[in-house]
Design a protein around this motif. Sequence first.
Motif, mmCIF file in Angstrom:
data_model
loop_
_atom_site.group_PDB
_atom_site.id
_atom_site.type_symbol
_atom_site.label_atom_id
_atom_site.label_comp_id
_atom_site.label_asym_id
_atom_site.label_seq_id
_atom_site.Cartn_x
_atom_site.Cartn_y
_atom_site.Cartn_z
ATOM 1 N N ALA A 86 1.875 10.515 -3.382
ATOM 2 C CA ALA A 86 1.679 9.885 -4.688
ATOM 3 C C ALA A 86 2.477 8.586 -4.689
ATOM 4 C CB ALA A 86 2.130 10.816 -5.805
ATOM 5 N N ASN A 87 1.869 7.565 -4.110
ATOM 6 C CA ASN A 87 2.586 6.326 -3.827
ATOM 7 C C ASN A 87 2.200 5.178 -4.751
ATOM 8 O OD1 ASN A 87 4.067 4.381 -1.891
ATOM 9 N ND2 ASN A 87 1.970 3.590 -1.915
ATOM 10 N N ALA A 88 1.014 5.239 -5.363
ATOM 11 C CA ALA A 88 0.574 4.144 -6.224
ATOM 12 C C ALA A 88 1.538 3.979 -7.399
ATOM 13 C CB ALA A 88 -0.837 4.417 -6.742
ATOM 14 N N LEU A 110 3.650 8.181 -13.539
ATOM 15 C CA LEU A 110 4.078 9.574 -13.703
ATOM 16 C C LEU A 110 2.908 10.560 -13.714
ATOM 17 C CD1 LEU A 110 6.154 11.801 -14.297
ATOM 18 C CD2 LEU A 110 5.937 11.200 -16.727
ATOM 19 N N LEU A 111 1.976 10.385 -14.648
ATOM 20 C CA LEU A 111 0.945 11.407 -14.815
ATOM 21 C C LEU A 111 0.010 11.499 -13.615
ATOM 22 C CD1 LEU A 111 0.066 11.113 -18.604
ATOM 23 C CD2 LEU A 111 1.542 12.764 -17.454
ATOM 24 N N ALA A 112 -0.124 10.415 -12.853
ATOM 25 C CA ALA A 112 -0.902 10.514 -11.609
ATOM 26 C C ALA A 112 -0.305 11.556 -10.679
ATOM 27 C CB ALA A 112 -0.966 9.153 -10.916
ATOM 28 N N HIS A 113 1.028 11.642 -10.622
ATOM 29 C CA HIS A 113 1.703 12.647 -9.798
ATOM 30 C C HIS A 113 1.439 14.049 -10.357
ATOM 31 C CE1 HIS A 113 4.810 9.685 -7.966
ATOM 32 N NE2 HIS A 113 3.893 8.981 -8.603
ATOM 33 N N VAL A 114 1.570 14.175 -11.672
ATOM 34 C CA VAL A 114 1.373 15.477 -12.309
ATOM 35 C C VAL A 114 -0.041 15.986 -12.065
ATOM 36 C CG1 VAL A 114 1.349 16.696 -14.517
ATOM 37 C CG2 VAL A 114 3.109 14.969 -14.076
ATOM 38 N N ARG A 115 -1.014 15.113 -12.259
ATOM 39 C CA ARG A 115 -2.417 15.529 -12.121
ATOM 40 C C ARG A 115 -2.765 15.883 -10.677
ATOM 41 N NH1 ARG A 115 -3.644 10.485 -16.060
ATOM 42 N NH2 ARG A 115 -3.334 11.590 -18.043
ATOM 43 N N PHE A 132 4.120 17.582 -0.878
ATOM 44 C CA PHE A 132 3.921 16.565 -1.908
ATOM 45 C C PHE A 132 5.031 15.531 -1.809
ATOM 46 C CE2 PHE A 132 3.525 14.653 -6.067
ATOM 47 C CZ PHE A 132 2.191 14.826 -6.409
ATOM 48 N N VAL A 133 4.631 14.257 -1.687
ATOM 49 C CA VAL A 133 5.602 13.166 -1.581
ATOM 50 C C VAL A 133 5.425 12.231 -2.775
ATOM 51 C CG1 VAL A 133 6.477 11.261 -0.189
ATOM 52 C CG2 VAL A 133 5.559 13.314 0.933
ATOM 53 N N SER A 134 6.471 12.092 -3.576
ATOM 54 C CA SER A 134 6.458 11.187 -4.721
ATOM 55 C C SER A 134 7.229 9.922 -4.381
ATOM 56 C CB SER A 134 7.110 11.852 -5.939
ATOM 57 O OG SER A 134 6.272 12.813 -6.511
ATOM 58 N N THR A 135 6.574 8.782 -4.526
ATOM 59 C CA THR A 135 7.298 7.515 -4.409
ATOM 60 C C THR A 135 7.865 7.175 -5.779
ATOM 61 O OG1 THR A 135 5.882 6.723 -2.614
ATOM 62 C CG2 THR A 135 7.168 5.077 -3.823
ATOM 63 N N ALA A 136 9.174 7.260 -5.895
ATOM 64 C CA ALA A 136 9.857 6.864 -7.126
ATOM 65 C C ALA A 136 10.478 5.495 -6.869
ATOM 66 C CB ALA A 136 10.899 7.906 -7.524
ATOM 67 N N LYS A 154 10.171 5.888 -13.631
ATOM 68 C CA LYS A 154 10.689 6.270 -12.325
ATOM 69 C C LYS A 154 11.738 7.378 -12.444
ATOM 70 C CE LYS A 154 8.098 3.658 -9.806
ATOM 71 N NZ LYS A 154 7.090 4.249 -8.886
ATOM 72 N N HIS A 155 12.531 7.375 -13.514
ATOM 73 C CA HIS A 155 13.411 8.525 -13.772
ATOM 74 C C HIS A 155 12.575 9.806 -13.927
ATOM 75 C CE1 HIS A 155 16.839 5.849 -14.456
ATOM 76 N NE2 HIS A 155 17.602 6.917 -14.559
ATOM 77 N N ALA A 156 11.469 9.686 -14.643
ATOM 78 C CA ALA A 156 10.617 10.850 -14.865
ATOM 79 C C ALA A 156 10.001 11.359 -13.570
ATOM 80 C CB ALA A 156 9.520 10.502 -15.869
ATOM 81 N N VAL A 157 9.637 10.455 -12.669
ATOM 82 C CA VAL A 157 9.083 10.861 -11.372
ATOM 83 C C VAL A 157 10.102 11.690 -10.598
ATOM 84 C CG1 VAL A 157 8.354 10.015 -9.112
ATOM 85 C CG2 VAL A 157 7.424 8.991 -11.176
ATOM 86 N N VAL A 158 11.353 11.244 -10.585
ATOM 87 C CA VAL A 158 12.400 12.007 -9.890
ATOM 88 C C VAL A 158 12.524 13.399 -10.515
ATOM 89 C CG1 VAL A 158 14.858 12.135 -9.353
ATOM 90 C CG2 VAL A 158 13.664 9.936 -9.184
ATOM 91 N N GLY A 159 12.530 13.457 -11.841
ATOM 92 C CA GLY A 159 12.641 14.750 -12.511
ATOM 93 C C GLY A 159 11.482 15.667 -12.193
ATOM 94 N N PHE A 160 10.266 15.123 -12.141
ATOM 95 C CA PHE A 160 9.106 15.954 -11.833
ATOM 96 C C PHE A 160 9.154 16.452 -10.394
ATOM 97 C CE2 PHE A 160 4.559 16.351 -10.532
ATOM 98 C CZ PHE A 160 4.273 17.484 -11.299
#
Length: 272
Positions: A86-88, A110-115, A132-136, A154-160
């Motif tokens: 999830a890099n976009a 954020l929601l792109a990662h969640v979905r 799953f890899v999140s780019t924060a 970006k804080h929310a991405v780390v939390g998710f």
Amino acid sequence: MELDGRVAIVTGAASGIGAALTHELVRRSARVVVADLDADATERATAALPAGTAVAAAGDTSDPAVIAAQIAVATEAFGPVDLYFANAGIGVGSGLGTAADWTRSIDVNLLAHVRAAQALIPGWVERGGGYFVSTASAAGLLSQIGSATYSTTKHAVVGFAEWLSITYGDAGVGVSCVCPMGVDTALLRPARPVDDQEALMLRTVESAGPVHTPESVAATVLDAVEQDRFLVLPHPEVLEMYRGKGADYGRWLGGMRRLHSAVRQSISKGNR
């Protein structure tokens, strides 16, 4: 996770870190779905990879229907998806931002990662594995001077990402969260004119430490995936900054205010 023979989807893959990830994944013998909003750029990025190693799947990766379609493309071309990057991401909204800036930033960052996680993780749990890899961003651990939308999402991405690891780590799902500072991409060095708040954000990032190439970041990310390591810091100095923040929040906030003031004064003098 061993990458040889794995199937990956990479979003934001037509340029920057995303494009570098696709090349490094292929170099490590994975097969890739190149996903990006820009259809023409997606096709060009896919054509730059060795034949038979990648397919293009353009679309808005914050849209659940697009995510489902890209998973279907991957499955038909290569087999079940093993990894999702999830890099976009976007950096719209300087200062406090507008309502539209907040809506779009939350949706993409954020929601792109969640979905994507909602679409993939139940199947991974059933299969007993997935990654799953999140780019924060370092902004997700520290903050981002100049943009409330970017810092907050970006804080929310780390939390998710933390939540995913805690909840599904024992079910075979690996999670990594990537938190770089400056990377030589269009997000850091846009071709368009920027306003003073955007200039403040960009100047602060460039002054915080070295600006890395997307290729070096991609190699660091995939090393972390192969080692099943959660926190990925292409700029190791971020860890010391993060420790300093946690050790004395008041002192850290004071330092950030001084940095904000110094960079703002520099920009007001025309030094963009």
